[in-house]
Design a protein around this motif. Structure first.
Motif, PDB file in Angstrom:
ATOM      1  N   ALA A   8      10.765-106.090  35.965  1.00 60.39           N
ATOM      2  CA  ALA A   8      10.442-104.661  35.922  1.00 60.39           C
ATOM      3  C   ALA A   8       8.999-104.394  36.307  1.00 60.39           C
ATOM      4  O   ALA A   8       8.582-103.236  36.400  1.00 60.39           O
ATOM      5  CB  ALA A   8      10.709-104.096  34.531  1.00 60.39           C
ATOM      6  N   LEU A   9       8.226-105.454  36.538  1.00 57.17           N
ATOM      7  CA  LEU A   9       6.808-105.293  36.862  1.00 57.17           C
ATOM      8  C   LEU A   9       6.617-104.866  38.309  1.00 57.17           C
ATOM      9  O   LEU A   9       7.362-105.267  39.204  1.00 57.17           O
ATOM     10  CB  LEU A   9       6.065-106.605  36.654  1.00 57.17           C
ATOM     11  N   VAL A  10       5.575-104.059  38.511  1.00 52.48           N
ATOM     12  CA  VAL A  10       5.104-103.759  39.861  1.00 52.48           C
ATOM     13  C   VAL A  10       3.615-104.043  39.863  1.00 52.48           C
ATOM     14  O   VAL A  10       2.867-103.510  39.034  1.00 52.48           O
ATOM     15  CB  VAL A  10       5.365-102.294  40.254  1.00 52.48           C
ATOM     16  N   GLU A  11       3.180-104.905  40.773  1.00 57.99           N
ATOM     17  CA  GLU A  11       1.756-105.219  40.841  1.00 57.99           C
ATOM     18  C   GLU A  11       0.987-104.042  41.434  1.00 57.99           C
ATOM     19  O   GLU A  11       1.445-103.398  42.383  1.00 57.99           O
ATOM     20  CB  GLU A  11       1.530-106.490  41.659  1.00 57.99           C
ATOM     21  N   VAL A  12      -0.172-103.779  40.882  1.00 57.66           N
ATOM     22  CA  VAL A  12      -0.998-102.670  41.343  1.00 57.66           C
ATOM     23  C   VAL A  12      -1.738-103.096  42.611  1.00 57.66           C
ATOM     24  O   VAL A  12      -2.431-104.113  42.617  1.00 57.66           O
ATOM     25  CB  VAL A  12      -2.008-102.239  40.261  1.00 57.66           C
ATOM     26  N   PRO A  13      -1.597-102.336  43.706  1.00 57.73           N
ATOM     27  CA  PRO A  13      -2.261-102.727  44.956  1.00 57.73           C
ATOM     28  C   PRO A  13      -3.777-102.747  44.819  1.00 57.73           C
ATOM     29  O   PRO A  13      -4.356-101.985  44.038  1.00 57.73           O
ATOM     30  CB  PRO A  13      -1.821-101.632  45.943  1.00 57.73           C
ATOM     31  N   SER A  14      -4.396-103.596  45.588  1.00 56.57           N
ATOM     32  CA  SER A  14      -5.855-103.657  45.622  1.00 56.57           C
ATOM     33  C   SER A  14      -6.397-102.305  46.059  1.00 56.57           C
ATOM     34  O   SER A  14      -5.892-101.671  46.977  1.00 56.57           O
ATOM     35  CB  SER A  14      -6.299-104.743  46.604  1.00 56.57           C
ATOM     36  N   GLY A  15      -7.433-101.856  45.378  1.00 53.82           N
ATOM     37  CA  GLY A  15      -8.051-100.591  45.729  1.00 53.82           C
ATOM     38  C   GLY A  15      -7.503 -99.394  44.993  1.00 53.82           C
ATOM     39  O   GLY A  15      -8.071 -98.300  45.093  1.00 53.82           O
ATOM     40  N   LEU A  16      -6.413 -99.574  44.251  1.00 52.19           N
ATOM     41  CA  LEU A  16      -5.850 -98.472  43.467  1.00 52.19           C
ATOM     42  C   LEU A  16      -6.240 -98.652  42.007  1.00 52.19           C
ATOM     43  O   LEU A  16      -6.009 -99.713  41.412  1.00 52.19           O
ATOM     44  CB  LEU A  16      -4.329 -98.439  43.595  1.00 52.19           C
ATOM     45  N   ALA A  17      -6.845 -97.637  41.423  1.00 47.64           N
ATOM     46  CA  ALA A  17      -7.266 -97.708  40.025  1.00 47.64           C
ATOM     47  C   ALA A  17      -6.054 -97.847  39.119  1.00 47.64           C
ATOM     48  O   ALA A  17      -4.981 -97.295  39.387  1.00 47.64           O
ATOM     49  CB  ALA A  17      -8.065 -96.471  39.652  1.00 47.64           C
ATOM     50  N   LEU A  70       1.382 -92.825  38.084  1.00 48.00           N
ATOM     51  CA  LEU A  70       2.449 -92.790  39.086  1.00 48.00           C
ATOM     52  C   LEU A  70       3.692 -93.552  38.661  1.00 48.00           C
ATOM     53  O   LEU A  70       4.714 -93.488  39.354  1.00 48.00           O
ATOM     54  CB  LEU A  70       1.935 -93.375  40.404  1.00 48.00           C
ATOM     55  N   LEU A  71       3.627 -94.256  37.545  1.00 45.36           N
ATOM     56  CA  LEU A  71       4.731 -95.137  37.168  1.00 45.36           C
ATOM     57  C   LEU A  71       6.045 -94.385  37.040  1.00 45.36           C
ATOM     58  O   LEU A  71       7.040 -94.730  37.686  1.00 45.36           O
ATOM     59  CB  LEU A  71       4.399 -95.855  35.858  1.00 45.36           C
ATOM     60  N   ALA A  72       6.084 -93.362  36.223  1.00 38.68           N
ATOM     61  CA  ALA A  72       7.315 -92.584  36.057  1.00 38.68           C
ATOM     62  C   ALA A  72       7.374 -91.435  37.042  1.00 38.68           C
ATOM     63  O   ALA A  72       8.379 -91.234  37.739  1.00 38.68           O
ATOM     64  CB  ALA A  72       7.418 -92.063  34.623  1.00 38.68           C
ATOM     65  N   ASP A  73       6.289 -90.663  37.139  1.00 38.87           N
ATOM     66  CA  ASP A  73       6.307 -89.467  37.972  1.00 38.87           C
ATOM     67  C   ASP A  73       6.331 -89.800  39.455  1.00 38.87           C
ATOM     68  O   ASP A  73       6.952 -89.084  40.249  1.00 38.87           O
ATOM     69  CB  ASP A  73       5.097 -88.602  37.657  1.00 38.87           C
ATOM     70  N   PHE A 129      11.626 -90.424  44.915  1.00 36.91           N
ATOM     71  CA  PHE A 129      13.087 -90.465  44.940  1.00 36.91           C
ATOM     72  C   PHE A 129      13.667 -89.079  45.229  1.00 36.91           C
ATOM     73  O   PHE A 129      14.609 -88.931  46.021  1.00 36.91           O
ATOM     74  CB  PHE A 129      13.605 -90.992  43.601  1.00 36.91           C
ATOM     75  N   LEU A 130      13.103 -88.051  44.590  1.00 38.46           N
ATOM     76  CA  LEU A 130      13.600 -86.695  44.814  1.00 38.46           C
ATOM     77  C   LEU A 130      13.404 -86.264  46.259  1.00 38.46           C
ATOM     78  O   LEU A 130      14.293 -85.657  46.873  1.00 38.46           O
ATOM     79  CB  LEU A 130      12.900 -85.719  43.877  1.00 38.46           C
ATOM     80  N   ARG A 154      12.280 -99.888  40.931  1.00 35.73           N
ATOM     81  CA  ARG A 154      11.096-100.664  41.284  1.00 35.73           C
ATOM     82  C   ARG A 154      10.621-100.339  42.694  1.00 35.73           C
ATOM     83  O   ARG A 154       9.419-100.212  42.943  1.00 35.73           O
ATOM     84  CB  ARG A 154      11.404-102.150  41.151  1.00 35.73           C
ATOM     85  N   SER A 155      11.551-100.162  43.638  1.00 38.53           N
ATOM     86  CA  SER A 155      11.153 -99.914  45.024  1.00 38.53           C
ATOM     87  C   SER A 155      10.490 -98.551  45.180  1.00 38.53           C
ATOM     88  O   SER A 155       9.512 -98.414  45.927  1.00 38.53           O
ATOM     89  CB  SER A 155      12.363-100.031  45.961  1.00 38.53           C
ATOM     90  N   PHE A 156      10.985 -97.530  44.466  1.00 39.54           N
ATOM     91  CA  PHE A 156      10.354 -96.219  44.574  1.00 39.54           C
ATOM     92  C   PHE A 156       8.998 -96.197  43.862  1.00 39.54           C
ATOM     93  O   PHE A 156       8.083 -95.486  44.301  1.00 39.54           O
ATOM     94  CB  PHE A 156      11.276 -95.130  44.030  1.00 39.54           C
ATOM     95  N   THR A 157       8.857 -96.959  42.788  1.00 35.83           N
ATOM     96  CA  THR A 157       7.547 -97.082  42.153  1.00 35.83           C
ATOM     97  C   THR A 157       6.552 -97.733  43.099  1.00 35.83           C
ATOM     98  O   THR A 157       5.426 -97.244  43.282  1.00 35.83           O
ATOM     99  CB  THR A 157       7.637 -97.903  40.857  1.00 35.83           C
TER     100      THR A 157
END
Length: 324
Positions: free
Chosen positions: A105-114, A121-124, A130-131, A268-271
């Motif tokens: 269920a983990l998504v690694e945070v990209p470099s440069g993103l706080a 952004l995790l849920a919203d 997706f919407l 996970r992909s949309f996150t």
């Protein structure tokens, strides 16, 4: 460790900070030192004993966190240790200093993103992307976004604008309508003012797409603005009730009611997509409010007051700037 407990249903005051057992990562899991916890409007409903996801006190609330992996369980690569990640918890355990998250269920945070932006952004973020994917607005389509100054709404305004749509933002109050305009809305109206629907018609005629996160009377008014061939995507009930629109009425108007359901494998992909867009500077989460862990009750009260904008986060153990 410190955590926030819900021991009985009720108002925000039933959220009380206290001690909780130290969690341990089991097979296929990781332990995350939590920096930020995500708060959603649905969680305020759950706290009162309602909402779409039933819970049973006593429980540590919170479904989404971001932080640094401090330990891994059996079957999980030790290379994850020290990585910045966000992840969902399956419904509980997020309002705490440490949380156990399924590795898949983990998504690694990209470099440069706080890290705080990633948690916002995790849920919203996954919901908004997706919407938009489900609606598929074309360039020039007139897209109405309800609750346009909220966590999902602020992102939908940006995404629809980037897709070339004419964006109509509906929000409550001058501060919120101004925020929506700053994010790219072409038209921004206050739904608390009588006759807001007429102002939308004057500006754009009808609309082609409605993103309904409010329900109730606002949703019905937005539905009435749809032209034949339009579509309405309902995903939330901030008003407390779903949009009461019979399928027969929609069919007679030539309007499609879309009730999108994200499959687990899509989450996970949309996150990841939302995080990538933010890391590239094409999507900006609005973090309007921050509260320390011990003040989770105040965070819930703020959301329920309708005075908040964007996302509300709990700051649990904020990392230094260089690590964000």
């Amino acid at each position: 460790m410190r955590a926030v407990w819900l021991r009985e249903f009720g108002g925000p005051e039933v959220l009380v900070a206290g001690d909780a057992p130290e969690p341990e990562a089991g097979p296929g899991q990781v332990l995350v030192d939590v920096a930020y916890a995500n708060i959603t409007f649905v969680e305020t409903q759950m706290r009162r004993g309602g909402g779409p996801f039933p819970i049973r006190p006593p429980i540590v609330m919170g479904n989404g966190v971001g932080g640094v992996v401090s330990a891994v369980g059996d079957g999980v690569s030790p290379d994850l240790t020290g990585r910045r990640v966000v992840g969902g918890l399956g419904g509980s355990g997020g309002y705490a200093e440490r949380a156990v998250v399924a590795a898949d269920a983990l998504v690694e945070v990209p470099s440069g993103l706080a890290l705080d932006a990633a948690v916002a952004l995790l849920a919203d973020g996954r919901t908004a992307t997706f919407l938009l994917h489900s609606a598929g607005p074309a360039a020039g389509d007139r897209v109405l976004v309800e609750a346009a100054a909220g966590g999902v709404g602020t992102l939908l305004v940006q995404l629809a604008h980037a897709a070339g749509a004419v964006v109509v933002a509906v929000a409550g109050g001058a501060r919120k309508t101004a925020l929506a305009r700053d994010l790219g809305a072409d038209v921004s109206v206050d739904y608390r003012e009588p006759g807001w629907e007429a102002r939308v018609r004057e500006a754009v005629g009808g609309v082609d797409v409605v993103f309904d996160g409010v329900g109730g009377s606002v949703a019905r008014s937005a539905f009435d603005l749809l032209d034949r061939g339009g579509r309405m995507l309902t995903y939330g009930l901030a008003s407390g009730t779903w949009a009461d629109i019979p399928d027969e009425l929609a069919a007679s108007r030539g309007v499609t009611l879309v009730r999108p359901r994200m499959r687990p494998e899509q989450s996970r992909s949309f996150t990841a997509s939302a995080l990538a867009e933010a890391a590239a500077g094409r999507l900006r989460p609005v973090i309007g409010q921050r509260f320390p862990l011990e003040r989770a009750a105040d965070a819930h009260a703020a959301i329920e007051s309708r005075a908040t904008v964007g996302k509300t986060l709990l700051e649990v153990s904020v990392p230094p700037p260089a690590a964000r």
